[in-house]
Motif scaffolding. Structure first.
Motif, PDB file in Angstrom:
ATOM      1  N   MET A  51     -10.535  14.055   2.398  1.00 55.50           N
ATOM      2  CA  MET A  51      -9.885  14.662   1.227  1.00 55.50           C
ATOM      3  C   MET A  51     -10.274  13.928  -0.047  1.00 55.50           C
ATOM      4  O   MET A  51     -10.430  12.707  -0.056  1.00 55.50           O
ATOM      5  N   GLU A  52     -10.439  14.692  -1.097  1.00 50.71           N
ATOM      6  CA  GLU A  52     -10.764  14.102  -2.396  1.00 50.71           C
ATOM      7  C   GLU A  52      -9.466  13.807  -3.135  1.00 50.71           C
ATOM      8  O   GLU A  52      -8.936  14.637  -3.858  1.00 50.71           O
ATOM      9  N   LEU A  53      -8.970  12.596  -2.942  1.00 56.26           N
ATOM     10  CA  LEU A  53      -7.720  12.178  -3.567  1.00 56.26           C
ATOM     11  C   LEU A  53      -8.006  11.104  -4.606  1.00 56.26           C
ATOM     12  O   LEU A  53      -8.989  10.367  -4.484  1.00 56.26           O
ATOM     13  N   THR A  54      -7.127  11.010  -5.586  1.00 54.74           N
ATOM     14  CA  THR A  54      -7.256   9.910  -6.537  1.00 54.74           C
ATOM     15  C   THR A  54      -6.831   8.628  -5.817  1.00 54.74           C
ATOM     16  O   THR A  54      -6.187   8.669  -4.754  1.00 54.74           O
ATOM     17  N   LYS A  55      -7.179   7.510  -6.416  1.00 55.22           N
ATOM     18  CA  LYS A  55      -6.802   6.220  -5.841  1.00 55.22           C
ATOM     19  C   LYS A  55      -5.276   6.119  -5.727  1.00 55.22           C
ATOM     20  O   LYS A  55      -4.741   5.670  -4.710  1.00 55.22           O
ATOM     21  N   GLN A  56      -4.582   6.558  -6.755  1.00 47.54           N
ATOM     22  CA  GLN A  56      -3.110   6.506  -6.754  1.00 47.54           C
ATOM     23  C   GLN A  56      -2.524   7.403  -5.658  1.00 47.54           C
ATOM     24  O   GLN A  56      -1.584   7.003  -4.958  1.00 47.54           O
ATOM     25  N   GLN A  57      -3.067   8.601  -5.488  1.00 46.24           N
ATOM     26  CA  GLN A  57      -2.583   9.500  -4.435  1.00 46.24           C
ATOM     27  C   GLN A  57      -2.799   8.882  -3.048  1.00 46.24           C
ATOM     28  O   GLN A  57      -1.899   8.886  -2.207  1.00 46.24           O
ATOM     29  N   ARG A  58      -4.000   8.338  -2.836  1.00 44.57           N
ATOM     30  CA  ARG A  58      -4.297   7.735  -1.534  1.00 44.57           C
ATOM     31  C   ARG A  58      -3.381   6.535  -1.270  1.00 44.57           C
ATOM     32  O   ARG A  58      -2.874   6.363  -0.176  1.00 44.57           O
ATOM     33  N   GLU A  59      -3.160   5.705  -2.292  1.00 42.99           N
ATOM     34  CA  GLU A  59      -2.271   4.551  -2.126  1.00 42.99           C
ATOM     35  C   GLU A  59      -0.851   4.992  -1.787  1.00 42.99           C
ATOM     36  O   GLU A  59      -0.195   4.391  -0.942  1.00 42.99           O
ATOM     37  N   GLN A  60      -0.367   6.026  -2.448  1.00 41.96           N
ATOM     38  CA  GLN A  60       0.992   6.514  -2.194  1.00 41.96           C
ATOM     39  C   GLN A  60       1.110   7.097  -0.788  1.00 41.96           C
ATOM     40  O   GLN A  60       2.081   6.832  -0.087  1.00 41.96           O
ATOM     41  N   ILE A  61       0.114   7.865  -0.373  1.00 40.97           N
ATOM     42  CA  ILE A  61       0.134   8.447   0.974  1.00 40.97           C
ATOM     43  C   ILE A  61       0.014   7.343   2.024  1.00 40.97           C
ATOM     44  O   ILE A  61       0.728   7.361   3.035  1.00 40.97           O
ATOM     45  N   ASP A  62      -0.852   6.363   1.775  1.00 38.79           N
ATOM     46  CA  ASP A  62      -0.976   5.233   2.707  1.00 38.79           C
ATOM     47  C   ASP A  62       0.339   4.476   2.827  1.00 38.79           C
ATOM     48  O   ASP A  62       0.746   4.085   3.924  1.00 38.79           O
ATOM     49  N   PHE A  63       1.014   4.268   1.691  1.00 40.85           N
ATOM     50  CA  PHE A  63       2.317   3.596   1.712  1.00 40.85           C
ATOM     51  C   PHE A  63       3.316   4.408   2.539  1.00 40.85           C
ATOM     52  O   PHE A  63       4.046   3.854   3.367  1.00 40.85           O
ATOM     53  N   LEU A  64       3.334   5.701   2.332  1.00 40.27           N
ATOM     54  CA  LEU A  64       4.227   6.582   3.085  1.00 40.27           C
ATOM     55  C   LEU A  64       3.950   6.490   4.584  1.00 40.27           C
ATOM     56  O   LEU A  64       4.864   6.270   5.395  1.00 40.27           O
ATOM     57  N   LEU A  65       2.692   6.620   4.958  1.00 42.79           N
ATOM     58  CA  LEU A  65       2.331   6.579   6.374  1.00 42.79           C
ATOM     59  C   LEU A  65       2.637   5.218   7.000  1.00 42.79           C
ATOM     60  O   LEU A  65       3.156   5.148   8.125  1.00 42.79           O
ATOM     61  N   ASN A  66       2.325   4.141   6.279  1.00 39.22           N
ATOM     62  CA  ASN A  66       2.590   2.798   6.808  1.00 39.22           C
ATOM     63  C   ASN A  66       4.085   2.521   6.932  1.00 39.22           C
ATOM     64  O   ASN A  66       4.521   1.887   7.901  1.00 39.22           O
ATOM     65  N   SER A  67       4.880   2.985   5.967  1.00 41.99           N
ATOM     66  CA  SER A  67       6.327   2.767   6.053  1.00 41.99           C
ATOM     67  C   SER A  67       6.914   3.551   7.220  1.00 41.99           C
ATOM     68  O   SER A  67       7.804   3.057   7.923  1.00 41.99           O
ATOM     69  N   ARG A  68       6.420   4.751   7.465  1.00 39.43           N
ATOM     70  CA  ARG A  68       6.865   5.532   8.633  1.00 39.43           C
ATOM     71  C   ARG A  68       6.453   4.841   9.929  1.00 39.43           C
ATOM     72  O   ARG A  68       7.212   4.787  10.886  1.00 39.43           O
ATOM     73  N   LEU A  69       5.242   4.309   9.944  1.00 42.27           N
ATOM     74  CA  LEU A  69       4.751   3.606  11.128  1.00 42.27           C
ATOM     75  C   LEU A  69       5.594   2.359  11.418  1.00 42.27           C
ATOM     76  O   LEU A  69       5.956   2.106  12.574  1.00 42.27           O
ATOM     77  N   ASP A  70       5.943   1.612  10.373  1.00 38.17           N
ATOM     78  CA  ASP A  70       6.789   0.428  10.547  1.00 38.17           C
ATOM     79  C   ASP A  70       8.158   0.805  11.102  1.00 38.17           C
ATOM     80  O   ASP A  70       8.684   0.148  12.006  1.00 38.17           O
ATOM     81  N   ALA A  71       8.747   1.862  10.559  1.00 39.05           N
ATOM     82  CA  ALA A  71      10.066   2.312  11.029  1.00 39.05           C
ATOM     83  C   ALA A  71       9.988   2.783  12.479  1.00 39.05           C
ATOM     84  O   ALA A  71      10.859   2.459  13.295  1.00 39.05           O
TER      85      ALA A  71
END
Length: 112
Positions: A52-72
């Motif tokens: 996907m062609e995402l901005t750096k900010q979009q990718r960082e936010q999605i990565d944060f979301l996915l990682n926080s879900r993974l941690d939980a």
């Protein structure tokens, strides 16, 4: 027990049980067909995500979301693993197996 001491003990227990859970999974479940099927779907979704062609900010936010879900989810898995162990101990107690063990220890101690 002091709050920080209790927190430290809980943290140690969680780390220990996480390692036990991971080893048990590798030993008994990693070849499970449903797990393999879901893992394949996840890998395909991961490939599509990186295309996907995402901005750096979009990718960082999605990565944060996915990682926080993974941690939980990881924490939930370990707590569920601990709950399963506790259920097993309670089942043994309800069936009288623990009483038999304790009684046997008492009987052996009285002989000495």
């Amino acid at each position: 027990m002091e709050g920080t001491e209790r927190e430290r003990i809980e943290d140690i227990l969680l780390q220990l049980m996480t390692r036990c859970r991971e080893r048990a999974f590798c030993r008994y479940m990693q070849d499970n067909a449903e797990y393999k099927r879901l893992l394949k779907i996840s890998c395909e979704a991961d490939k599509n995500y990186y295309k996907m062609e995402l901005t750096k900010q979009q990718r960082e936010q999605i990565d944060f979301l996915l990682n926080s879900r993974l941690d939980a989810t990881d924490c939930e898995l370990t707590l569920t693993y601990i709950a399963g162990i506790l259920d097993g101990v309670l089942l043994l107690q309800r069936m009288g197996f623990l009483d038999m063990y304790v009684s046997e220890d008492r009987w052996t101690e009285n002989e000495e």
